[in-house]
Enzyme design. Sequence first.
Site, PDB file in Angstrom:
ATOM      1  N   THR A   1      18.621  68.412 -49.395  1.00  0.00           N
ATOM      2  CA  THR A   1      17.611  69.471 -49.328  1.00  0.00           C
ATOM      3  C   THR A   1      18.345  70.801 -49.255  1.00  0.00           C
ATOM      4  O   THR A   1      19.569  70.847 -49.040  1.00  0.00           O
ATOM      5  CB  THR A   1      16.710  69.330 -48.075  1.00  0.00           C
ATOM      6  OG1 THR A   1      17.485  69.673 -46.916  1.00  0.00           O
ATOM      7  CG2 THR A   1      16.164  67.923 -47.916  1.00  0.00           C
TER       8      THR A   1
ATOM      9  N   VAL B   1      25.328  68.108 -42.404  1.00  0.00           N
ATOM     10  CA  VAL B   1      25.007  69.532 -42.280  1.00  0.00           C
ATOM     11  C   VAL B   1      25.524  70.264 -43.514  1.00  0.00           C
ATOM     12  O   VAL B   1      26.703  70.135 -43.877  1.00  0.00           O
ATOM     13  CB  VAL B   1      25.629  70.115 -40.991  1.00  0.00           C
ATOM     14  CG1 VAL B   1      25.426  71.612 -40.931  1.00  0.00           C
ATOM     15  CG2 VAL B   1      25.016  69.440 -39.762  1.00  0.00           C
ATOM     16  N   LYS B   2      24.619  71.014 -44.128  1.00  0.00           N
ATOM     17  CA  LYS B   2      25.003  71.707 -45.359  1.00  0.00           C
ATOM     18  C   LYS B   2      25.435  73.135 -45.031  1.00  0.00           C
ATOM     19  O   LYS B   2      24.678  73.905 -44.418  1.00  0.00           O
ATOM     20  CB  LYS B   2      23.790  71.744 -46.298  1.00  0.00           C
ATOM     21  CG  LYS B   2      24.131  71.409 -47.730  1.00  0.00           C
ATOM     22  CD  LYS B   2      22.847  71.252 -48.516  1.00  0.00           C
ATOM     23  CE  LYS B   2      23.134  71.161 -49.988  1.00  0.00           C
ATOM     24  NZ  LYS B   2      21.911  71.158 -50.769  1.00  0.00           N
ATOM     25  N   ILE B   3      26.645  73.472 -45.432  1.00  0.00           N
ATOM     26  CA  ILE B   3      27.206  74.805 -45.161  1.00  0.00           C
ATOM     27  C   ILE B   3      27.668  75.407 -46.486  1.00  0.00           C
ATOM     28  O   ILE B   3      28.382  74.758 -47.252  1.00  0.00           O
ATOM     29  CB  ILE B   3      28.447  74.696 -44.217  1.00  0.00           C
ATOM     30  CG1 ILE B   3      28.113  73.992 -42.902  1.00  0.00           C
ATOM     31  CG2 ILE B   3      29.089  76.068 -43.981  1.00  0.00           C
ATOM     32  CD1 ILE B   3      27.439  74.830 -41.852  1.00  0.00           C
TER      33      ILE B   3
ATOM     34  N   LEU C   1      20.889  68.641 -44.583  1.00  0.00           N
ATOM     35  CA  LEU C   1      20.012  69.706 -44.092  1.00  0.00           C
ATOM     36  C   LEU C   1      20.847  70.967 -43.969  1.00  0.00           C
ATOM     37  O   LEU C   1      21.929  70.942 -43.375  1.00  0.00           O
ATOM     38  CB  LEU C   1      19.439  69.333 -42.722  1.00  0.00           C
ATOM     39  CG  LEU C   1      18.561  68.061 -42.654  1.00  0.00           C
ATOM     40  CD1 LEU C   1      18.271  67.689 -41.200  1.00  0.00           C
ATOM     41  CD2 LEU C   1      17.254  68.278 -43.414  1.00  0.00           C
TER      42      LEU C   1
END
Length: 278
Positions: free
Chosen positions: A27, A96-98, A66
Site C-alpha cells: 500500500t 514499514v515502507k520508507i 504500510l
Amino acid sequence: MKFFLDSADINEIKDALSFGILDGVTTNPSLIKEAVEREKSRGKKIDLDSYINNILKLCNGKPVSLEVVSSDYENMLREGKMLYKKFNKIAKNVYVKIPINPCLELECSNDMEGIRAIKKLSDEKIPVNCTLIFTPEQALLAAKAGAKFVSPFVGRVDDYLRETAHIKFNKSDYFPEEGWKDGKKILNDRGIVSGVELIREISEIFRKQKIQSEILAASIRNTRQIREVAIAGADIATIPFNVFSKIASHIKTAEGMQKFTKDIVPEYAKLFGTEIKK
Ligand code: G3P
C-alpha cells in the site's frame, strides 16, 4: 517471482487472495486515499484502524507494506515503530515502507533522512520496504542500510523518459524495455533506458555484490511488464488489480476452450457426472 497486490482496497485484496497464489500486498498513501474515498462514496465511514487490521488478518503472514507519512528522520522512525508495534502483532506481516529520499523539494539535495530511518529500523529488526527507487545507486544505498525490499518504480521511469521528451502517452501503454528511440538518440535518465532495465541493473548488482535484499518491481502498468521484470531478475512484482485480472487472458485460450467444450461427447461428460450445456 512472488506476486504481490498493489492495493489498499479490501475487496480487491479478498479477490486476489481467493486466487490462491498471492504472496503479499503493498500500500502507499495514494492507495489508502483511493480506498478511503471509495468507502466514503458508498456512504460508509471508514475507521482506518480496523480497516488495516482486517487487511492484515486476511493476509495472515503474507507481507503487507504500510508507509509512513512524515519526511524527517525522527518522525519517520517514530511512525515506523508505531506501525510495527500497533499492527505487527495482528498477523506478523507488517513491512514499514520508507522513501529512499523523503525530501519534498523537486530539485532536492542529498537528503539522507530516509537512509537513516531505514538503518535504525532495520537495526531494530523491523522489516523495511524502501520505496521510490529510480536508480541502481539508490537501490544499493537502501540495501546497505538494511532494507528487506527495495522498490524500483518501473512504470514511472518510463513516464519520466516520455515526459522529458514531451511524448504523449497513456499510463498503460507499452514502453520497450530496450528503450525509446527519439531521432538517433535513445531516451535515458542517467543511462537508464527503461523501468525494466532499471530492474535488470539492480538485479545484476545485487547478484555480483551478494546482496540479500529482495527487488520488488513496483509501478507495474501492463501484463507484459510482469514477464519482463521476471526475466530481468525481480524477486517480487507488485501488481495493481486491473493488471492482475488480465494476466490469464488470451484470445486463443478462449477459442481453444470453446472448441474443446464443443467437442465433449456425452460418454466423456458422464465420467464426471457433469452435464455439458451446448
Ligand atoms: O507500487 C507503487 C505504485 O502504487 C505506483 O504505481 O502506477 O502510480 O506509478 P503508479
